[in-house]
Design a protein around this motif. Structure first.
Motif, PDB file in Angstrom:
ATOM      1  N   ALA A  94     -43.509  17.575 -42.073  1.00 55.76           N
ATOM      2  CA  ALA A  94     -44.239  18.211 -43.171  1.00 55.76           C
ATOM      3  C   ALA A  94     -43.671  19.591 -43.465  1.00 55.76           C
ATOM      4  O   ALA A  94     -43.422  19.952 -44.625  1.00 55.76           O
ATOM      5  N   ILE A  95     -43.456  20.380 -42.409  1.00 60.33           N
ATOM      6  CA  ILE A  95     -42.917  21.740 -42.572  1.00 60.33           C
ATOM      7  C   ILE A  95     -41.496  21.692 -43.128  1.00 60.33           C
ATOM      8  O   ILE A  95     -41.134  22.457 -44.034  1.00 60.33           O
ATOM      9  N   LYS A  96     -40.696  20.781 -42.611  1.00 62.37           N
ATOM     10  CA  LYS A  96     -39.301  20.649 -43.046  1.00 62.37           C
ATOM     11  C   LYS A  96     -39.215  20.384 -44.545  1.00 62.37           C
ATOM     12  O   LYS A  96     -38.295  20.848 -45.226  1.00 62.37           O
ATOM     13  N   ASN A  97     -40.183  19.629 -45.062  1.00 63.61           N
ATOM     14  CA  ASN A  97     -40.158  19.262 -46.483  1.00 63.61           C
ATOM     15  C   ASN A  97     -41.066  20.126 -47.341  1.00 63.61           C
ATOM     16  O   ASN A  97     -41.438  19.748 -48.449  1.00 63.61           O
ATOM     17  N   GLY A  98     -41.435  21.309 -46.828  1.00 63.11           N
ATOM     18  CA  GLY A  98     -42.087  22.313 -47.655  1.00 63.11           C
ATOM     19  C   GLY A  98     -43.589  22.216 -47.797  1.00 63.11           C
ATOM     20  O   GLY A  98     -44.164  22.888 -48.663  1.00 63.11           O
ATOM     21  N   ALA A  99     -44.262  21.391 -46.973  1.00 60.04           N
ATOM     22  CA  ALA A  99     -45.724  21.330 -47.060  1.00 60.04           C
ATOM     23  C   ALA A  99     -46.318  22.682 -46.671  1.00 60.04           C
ATOM     24  O   ALA A  99     -45.839  23.341 -45.745  1.00 60.04           O
ATOM     25  N   ILE A 100     -47.355  23.106 -47.364  1.00 55.64           N
ATOM     26  CA  ILE A 100     -47.933  24.430 -47.106  1.00 55.64           C
ATOM     27  C   ILE A 100     -49.110  24.375 -46.137  1.00 55.64           C
ATOM     28  O   ILE A 100     -49.564  25.412 -45.656  1.00 55.64           O
ATOM     29  N   ASP A 101     -49.627  23.163 -45.849  1.00 55.57           N
ATOM     30  CA  ASP A 101     -50.741  23.062 -44.907  1.00 55.57           C
ATOM     31  C   ASP A 101     -50.797  21.647 -44.354  1.00 55.57           C
ATOM     32  O   ASP A 101     -50.224  20.709 -44.922  1.00 55.57           O
ATOM     33  N   TYR A 102     -51.491  21.494 -43.227  1.00 57.15           N
ATOM     34  CA  TYR A 102     -51.591  20.214 -42.521  1.00 57.15           C
ATOM     35  C   TYR A 102     -53.042  20.039 -42.101  1.00 57.15           C
ATOM     36  O   TYR A 102     -53.528  20.734 -41.209  1.00 57.15           O
ATOM     37  N   LEU A 103     -53.765  19.145 -42.783  1.00 52.73           N
ATOM     38  CA  LEU A 103     -55.186  18.933 -42.516  1.00 52.73           C
ATOM     39  C   LEU A 103     -55.392  17.648 -41.726  1.00 52.73           C
ATOM     40  O   LEU A 103     -54.779  16.624 -42.031  1.00 52.73           O
ATOM     41  N   LEU A 104     -56.274  17.713 -40.727  1.00 53.22           N
ATOM     42  CA  LEU A 104     -56.594  16.533 -39.941  1.00 53.22           C
ATOM     43  C   LEU A 104     -57.861  15.857 -40.464  1.00 53.22           C
ATOM     44  O   LEU A 104     -58.782  16.514 -40.931  1.00 53.22           O
TER      45      LEU A 104
END
Length: 252
Positions: A94-104
């Motif tokens: 996710a971070i590698k492809n530019g996602a700004i947040d990660y919700l569970l």
């Protein structure tokens, strides 16, 4: 207003995000939805959203595959990952492809709206990158390469008006020559190919009972619902309404 898209194969998750997001407060239209990565990419090409929620585990095309392609094609979009798995390789992708947040999952309103606030902040601070849907510039164009580029352009932009003059002006080949070469390679003309993609996508969208026919018409680039209905009936022999009724009766 900003536009958002939720991509998740689980309807309860799509419903939860739609219900818990403070969309109006952040200047965001009610979100659109898609059920897998492939459907999501098509929806992005049709809707051009500013914010996209993406699940990591889905059929057809998973979240990692989706992010790898979508982040290249739509560099200005703010991606927010939604996952039921707190796993490092998902977060890393996710971070590698530019996602700004990660919700569970399950979705928590406070965390969801915090992510929305972050996305809107980035967008309103002048970091919006215009989505580049143009085909690549080619120096000393090779005819076969140009035909491939034209097909790739149509694959991504079937919901917009396709004009042969735009390719003629860009690559300096006549419209007649481009039409002939395209048909030789792909078996159909340029306009016929664009119509084929529109109609196939129309069938997919009509299977979603949550979408109004007028909304489908607009997503596919038709300025007039009657024109869309006529085009669909000419192509399939059924109007959009008749097609949807047939699908519903078959499912009973």
């Amino acid at each position: 207003m900003f536009r958002a898209l939720i991509i998740d194969d689980e309807k309860p998750v799509r419903t939860a995000i739609s219900a818990l997001g403070a969309w109006n407060a952040f200047g965001i239209e009610p979100p659109f939805t898609a059920t897998n990565g492939k459907d999501g990419l098509n929806a992005m090409r049709e809707l051009h959203p500013h914010i996209v929620f993406i699940d990591m585990q889905m059929p057809v095309m998973d979240g990692i595959q989706f992010l790898e392609q979508a982040s290249r094609e739509f560099p200005g979009v703010q991606f927010i990952v939604v996952s039921g798995y707190d796993e490092f390789h998902y977060a890393q992708a996710a971070i590698k492809n530019g996602a700004i947040d990660y919700l569970l999952k399950p979705i928590v309103a406070e965390e969801l709206n915090k992510a929305l606030k972050k996305a809107v902040s980035i967008l309103t601070n002048g970091n919006i990158t215009e989505i580049d849907i143009s085909s690549a510039q080619i120096d000393n164009p090779d005819p076969n390469h140009v035909i491939d580029v034209i097909k790739n352009y149509i694959d991504k932009n079937y919901c917009t008006e396709i004009r042969l003059s735009m390719f003629r002006e860009k690559y300096y080949f006549s419209k007649e020559y481009l039409s002939k070469r395209f048909k030789q390679k792909y078996g159909v003309g340029i306009y016929e190919y664009a119509l084929k993609l529109r109609m196939e996508r129309a069938k997919e969208l009509l299977m979603n009972d949550d979408l109004q026919i007028q909304d489908i018409s607009e997503r596919l680039g038709y300025s007039n619902n009657n024109y869309f209905s006529k085009a669909f009936k000419n192509y399939y022999g059924l109007s959009p309404t008749e097609f949807r009724e047939k699908i519903q009766s078959t499912a009973l």
